[in-house]
Design a protein around this motif. Structure first.
Motif, PDB file in Angstrom:
ATOM      1  N   MET A   1       0.861  -1.195   0.000  1.00 34.14           N
ATOM      2  CA  MET A   1       0.000   0.000   0.000  1.00 34.14           C
ATOM      3  C   MET A   1       0.891   1.237   0.000  1.00 34.14           C
ATOM      4  N   GLY A   2       0.734   2.086  -1.024  1.00 36.66           N
ATOM      5  CA  GLY A   2       1.597   3.245  -1.171  1.00 36.66           C
ATOM      6  C   GLY A   2       1.051   4.477  -0.471  1.00 36.66           C
ATOM      7  N   TYR A   3       1.804   5.578  -0.613  1.00 30.21           N
ATOM      8  CA  TYR A   3       1.440   6.817   0.059  1.00 30.21           C
ATOM      9  C   TYR A   3       0.109   7.373  -0.445  1.00 30.21           C
ATOM     10  N   ALA A   4      -0.243   7.089  -1.704  1.00 31.68           N
ATOM     11  CA  ALA A   4      -1.487   7.630  -2.250  1.00 31.68           C
ATOM     12  C   ALA A   4      -2.706   7.181  -1.451  1.00 31.68           C
ATOM     13  N   HIS A   5      -2.674   5.973  -0.881  1.00 30.73           N
ATOM     14  CA  HIS A   5      -3.778   5.536  -0.020  1.00 30.73           C
ATOM     15  C   HIS A   5      -3.907   6.449   1.202  1.00 30.73           C
ATOM     16  N   GLU A   6      -2.772   6.788   1.791  1.00 28.22           N
ATOM     17  CA  GLU A   6      -2.775   7.674   2.963  1.00 28.22           C
ATOM     18  C   GLU A   6      -3.301   9.054   2.581  1.00 28.22           C
ATOM     19  N   TYR A   7      -2.875   9.543   1.431  1.00 28.40           N
ATOM     20  CA  TYR A   7      -3.322  10.867   0.982  1.00 28.40           C
ATOM     21  C   TYR A   7      -4.825  10.851   0.688  1.00 28.40           C
ATOM     22  N   ALA A   8      -5.305   9.791   0.020  1.00 30.94           N
ATOM     23  CA  ALA A   8      -6.732   9.688  -0.295  1.00 30.94           C
ATOM     24  C   ALA A   8      -7.565   9.673   0.984  1.00 30.94           C
ATOM     25  N   HIS A   9      -7.080   9.001   2.014  1.00 36.70           N
ATOM     26  CA  HIS A   9      -7.790   8.970   3.293  1.00 36.70           C
ATOM     27  C   HIS A   9      -7.820  10.366   3.906  1.00 36.70           C
ATOM     28  N   ALA A  10      -6.700  11.082   3.840  1.00 34.98           N
ATOM     29  CA  ALA A  10      -6.641  12.432   4.395  1.00 34.98           C
ATOM     30  C   ALA A  10      -7.594  13.375   3.667  1.00 34.98           C
ATOM     31  N   VAL A  11      -7.672  13.254   2.347  1.00 36.46           N
ATOM     32  CA  VAL A  11      -8.584  14.105   1.576  1.00 36.46           C
ATOM     33  C   VAL A  11     -10.033  13.803   1.942  1.00 36.46           C
ATOM     34  N   LEU A  12     -10.362  12.522   2.075  1.00 35.65           N
ATOM     35  CA  LEU A  12     -11.733  12.132   2.383  1.00 35.65           C
ATOM     36  C   LEU A  12     -12.169  12.663   3.753  1.00 35.65           C
ATOM     37  N   HIS A  13     -11.231  12.748   4.690  1.00 38.14           N
ATOM     38  CA  HIS A  13     -11.572  13.136   6.062  1.00 38.14           C
ATOM     39  C   HIS A  13     -11.186  14.575   6.389  1.00 38.14           C
ATOM     40  N   ARG A  14     -10.793  15.372   5.394  1.00 35.10           N
ATOM     41  CA  ARG A  14     -10.272  16.697   5.707  1.00 35.10           C
ATOM     42  C   ARG A  14     -11.346  17.627   6.264  1.00 35.10           C
ATOM     43  N   GLY A  15     -12.618  17.313   6.076  1.00 39.08           N
ATOM     44  CA  GLY A  15     -13.673  18.120   6.679  1.00 39.08           C
ATOM     45  C   GLY A  15     -13.729  17.980   8.184  1.00 39.08           C
ATOM     46  N   ARG A  16     -13.111  16.911   8.703  1.00 41.09           N
ATOM     47  CA  ARG A  16     -13.133  16.669  10.146  1.00 41.09           C
ATOM     48  C   ARG A  16     -11.730  16.714  10.759  1.00 41.09           C
ATOM     49  N   VAL A  17     -10.740  16.316   9.964  1.00 46.12           N
ATOM     50  CA  VAL A  17      -9.348  16.373  10.406  1.00 46.12           C
ATOM     51  C   VAL A  17      -8.593  17.204   9.371  1.00 46.12           C
ATOM     52  N   PRO A  18      -8.372  18.492   9.614  1.00 46.17           N
ATOM     53  CA  PRO A  18      -7.738  19.357   8.609  1.00 46.17           C
ATOM     54  C   PRO A  18      -6.369  18.825   8.192  1.00 46.17           C
ATOM     55  N   MET A  19      -6.070  18.998   6.912  1.00 49.09           N
ATOM     56  CA  MET A  19      -4.772  18.589   6.399  1.00 49.09           C
ATOM     57  C   MET A  19      -3.721  19.615   6.792  1.00 49.09           C
ATOM     58  N   GLU A  20      -2.508  19.117   7.069  1.00 50.76           N
ATOM     59  CA  GLU A  20      -1.400  20.020   7.369  1.00 50.76           C
ATOM     60  C   GLU A  20      -0.944  20.732   6.092  1.00 50.76           C
ATOM     61  N   PRO A  21      -0.469  21.981   6.209  1.00 55.08           N
ATOM     62  CA  PRO A  21      -0.341  22.792   7.417  1.00 55.08           C
ATOM     63  C   PRO A  21      -1.647  23.512   7.742  1.00 55.08           C
ATOM     64  N   THR A  22      -2.083  23.413   8.979  1.00 59.14           N
ATOM     65  CA  THR A  22      -3.363  24.006   9.362  1.00 59.14           C
ATOM     66  C   THR A  22      -3.281  25.519   9.561  1.00 59.14           C
ATOM     67  N   ASP A  23      -2.070  26.061   9.606  1.00 60.96           N
ATOM     68  CA  ASP A  23      -1.913  27.503   9.829  1.00 60.96           C
ATOM     69  C   ASP A  23      -1.562  28.255   8.546  1.00 60.96           C
ATOM     70  N   HIS A  24      -1.764  27.616   7.385  1.00 57.61           N
ATOM     71  CA  HIS A  24      -1.391  28.264   6.127  1.00 57.61           C
ATOM     72  C   HIS A  24      -2.301  29.464   5.851  1.00 57.61           C
ATOM     73  N   VAL A  25      -1.697  30.592   5.502  1.00 59.76           N
ATOM     74  CA  VAL A  25      -2.427  31.810   5.141  1.00 59.76           C
ATOM     75  C   VAL A  25      -2.028  32.191   3.718  1.00 59.76           C
ATOM     76  N   VAL A  26      -3.009  32.372   2.859  1.00 58.88           N
ATOM     77  CA  VAL A  26      -2.735  32.688   1.463  1.00 58.88           C
ATOM     78  C   VAL A  26      -2.241  34.123   1.341  1.00 58.88           C
ATOM     79  N   ASN A  27      -1.104  34.292   0.708  1.00 59.35           N
ATOM     80  CA  ASN A  27      -0.558  35.625   0.456  1.00 59.35           C
ATOM     81  C   ASN A  27      -0.960  36.037  -0.960  1.00 59.35           C
ATOM     82  N   TRP A  28      -2.146  36.603  -1.071  1.00 62.44           N
ATOM     83  CA  TRP A  28      -2.674  36.945  -2.393  1.00 62.44           C
ATOM     84  C   TRP A  28      -1.796  37.976  -3.102  1.00 62.44           C
ATOM     85  N   ALA A  29      -1.207  38.883  -2.367  1.00 66.63           N
ATOM     86  CA  ALA A  29      -0.387  39.925  -2.989  1.00 66.63           C
ATOM     87  C   ALA A  29       0.852  39.343  -3.667  1.00 66.63           C
ATOM     88  N   ASP A  30       1.297  38.176  -3.217  1.00 69.42           N
ATOM     89  CA  ASP A  30       2.490  37.550  -3.790  1.00 69.42           C
ATOM     90  C   ASP A  30       2.123  36.290  -4.555  1.00 69.42           C
TER      91      ASP A  30
END
Length: 547
Positions: A1-30
């Protein structure tokens, strides 16, 4: 079982367990450009596109089926299609799919509305949907002697509708080598290729770790537009997803961690086919683009999950799965029995494909429940989505359906409120959950730009993502999510042809949909929600064409 399984699980559950990094702020100016910029490369204009007659949207066209051996195309009255692509046809397909076709400045509920009146923040419409409107796909054309231009490698400049010449000389032999000897004949019997890449930063600056999932949907939307466009003219387009990815990256002069090739699309050209067994390329001669894209952003960030997914899906990229391997991941049939609701036969109105592509847009809060969606219109949209295939090197015949469709009905004539599974074989709906679904839909949607209860219906495509990964490896993640993207493009085009409002979103609690649809015991993953309905009459809009 490769990493893609882990990523697919994270995407499916991201509404309840946010994906890292949880503190990301979009810098629209840059933020980055919506496209690549080569300041020192020469460009040549592509032929005009308006002279090419539009073609009708025929039954079955919006699935992308067409061309030799692939069902009904869009040509009518027995007209013979071209033997292959020409430069005017290629120009028109690129313009209608990814070229800029108008400016969007309608009053709507999306969060970017305050900046749109300023030209520097203008939102330009395209025929193809893009995740977040970011359009990170890059299009290169590798042209051999069959085309009426100097052989070489060119980048499609969407803003100027022009080709930027990055490298002179025929590199199509290298492309064929990268595809491998086991590629389908259509991929080897040509010297014209569209090479689809992804510049990760154009999406990851906003979506960080989730961006790999988003760009996979972008791959599907663009390929599906090309399949529909080509089918309308009796031609076939099929993406190759397995190839020597690092080898093609070297030709393009890009590092895979920042920008990489996602697909190669062979084009059958109008003229004699080149000799497949021509002179072998000299292994000592390794052409590579020296021009470099000039990045606008001053600060570029790396995201661990994105880097890991690139590595996982790039490993063994040239090991094409055995014929039939994908069949194990096909969409499951709808259970027999249950409460069924018949739908009228799917019928699309007589309209032009170019007009349909130019009208495609997201409704962003403009839905109006006072006008119910007709059952025939819902049937047509469902049929177009259910018939969608990427039909690439893992499924050349297009026989394997990967996506299954569910629909939450709010306001549809003759269909009671509830959640249903769509049965494409019978053309009807099987009841899954009875009763009004508007509160559930809105409670499990993260953003404020749609009131999903006001939509006539919300369609949900599911793909057995883990089954795809088990069948063809981690690289199958691009195929699984790309298929959902292709379905969303069929959805948009069918809605546009029917003059209905439409909107596709990724920001929802996937797990809640799994539970509501009774999918917890299986492996179906809801990947998108697609809202359909009438829009409020008399919307305020901006006519860029007369400004």
């Amino acid at each position: 079982m490769g990493y893609a399984h882990e990523y697919a699980h994270a995407v499916l559950h991201r509404g309840r367990v946010p994906m890292e990094p949880t503190d990301h702020v979009v810098n629209w100016a840059d933020g980055p450009r919506k496209g690549k910029y080569y300041p020192h490369a020469e460009a040549f204009a592509l032929p005009g596109t308006e002279e090419l007659p539009d073609v009708p949207v025929a039954p079955g066209l919006l699935t992308g089926a067409g061309g030799p051996g692939e069902g009904t195309g869009g040509l009518a009255h027995g007209d013979a299609g071209p033997a292959g692509f020409t430069l005017p046809l290629l120009s028109a397909m690129l313009k209608d799919s990814y070229g800029l076709t108008g400016r969007r400045l309608g009053v709507q509920a999306n969060s970017d509305l305050p900046g749109l009146p300023f030209y520097t923040h203008a939102n330009w419409s395209r025929g193809t949907a893009g995740g977040g409107g970011l359009y990170p796909m890059t299009i290169h054309w590798a042209s051999g002697p069959a085309a009426p231009v100097l052989p070489g490698l060119h980048h499609y400049d969407v803003h100027r509708h022009a080709m930027t010449r990055l490298l002179a000389g025929d590199v199509t032999g290298r492309v064929r080598e990268a595809l491998g000897p086991d590629a389908p004949d259509e991929a080897l019997d040509t010297d014209q290729y569209l090479i689809l890449g992804v510049k990760y930063w154009q999406n990851s600056f906003k979506y960080n770790s989730f961006s790999f999932h988003v760009v996979c949907t972008d791959l599907g939307t663009l390929v599906q537009t090309w399949r529909v466009w080509a089918a309308a003219r009796g031609l076939r387009v099929a993406p190759m997803l397995w190839f020597d990815e690092p080898g093609l990256n070297r030709i393009l002069g890009v590092t895979g961690e920042e920008e990489t090739v996602f697909a190669v699309v062979p084009l059958r050209w109008d003229g004699p086919a080149p000799r497949r067994n021509g002179p072998r390329t000299d292994p000592r001669h390794r052409p590579s683009v020296r021009h470099r894209d000039r990045e606008r952003s001053r600060t570029l960030l790396d995201f661990t999950a994105l880097t890991a997914m690139h590595a996982a899906t790039c490993a063994r990229a040239a090991d094409r799965p055995a014929p039939g391997a994908l069949a194990a991941a096909a969409a499951l049939p709808v259970d027999a029995g249950g409460v069924r609701t018949p739908l009228p036969p799917p019928v699309l109105p007589e309209t032009g494909l170019r007009r349909t592509l130019r009208r495609r847009r997201s409704s962003f809060g403009r839905f109006d429940a006072r006008r119910r969606v007709g059952a025939g219109a819902l049937s047509a949209v469902l049929a177009a989505c259910a018939g969608t295939r990427l039909a690439g090197d893992t499924d050349p015949s297009g026989d394997i359906r990967l996506a299954r469709l569910y629909v939450f009905v709010n306001h549809v004539e003759g269909v009671g409120p509830g959640a249903y599974a769509y049965d494409p074989g019978r053309g009807d709906l099987r009841l899954v959950a009875e009763g009004r679904q508007g509160t559930f839909l809105q409670r499990n949607y993260f953003l404020a730009n749609y009131n999903l209860e006001q939509a006539g219906a919300v369609l949900v495509p599911t793909v057995r993502t883990t089954a795809v990964l088990d069948a063809v490896g981690d690289r199958g993640y691009r195929l699984a999510v790309g298929t959902a993207g292709a379905v969303s493009q069929s959805f948009y085009l069918a809605a546009s042809a029917l003059e209905l409002g439409a909107g596709v979103a990724l920001g929802f609690d996937n797990v809640s949909f799994v539970e509501r649809l009774g999918l917890s015991a299986g492996d179906e993953a809801p990947l998108l929600i697609m809202a359909l309905g009438h829009e409020r009459p008399g919307p305020a809009d901006f006519r860029h064409d007369i400004a």
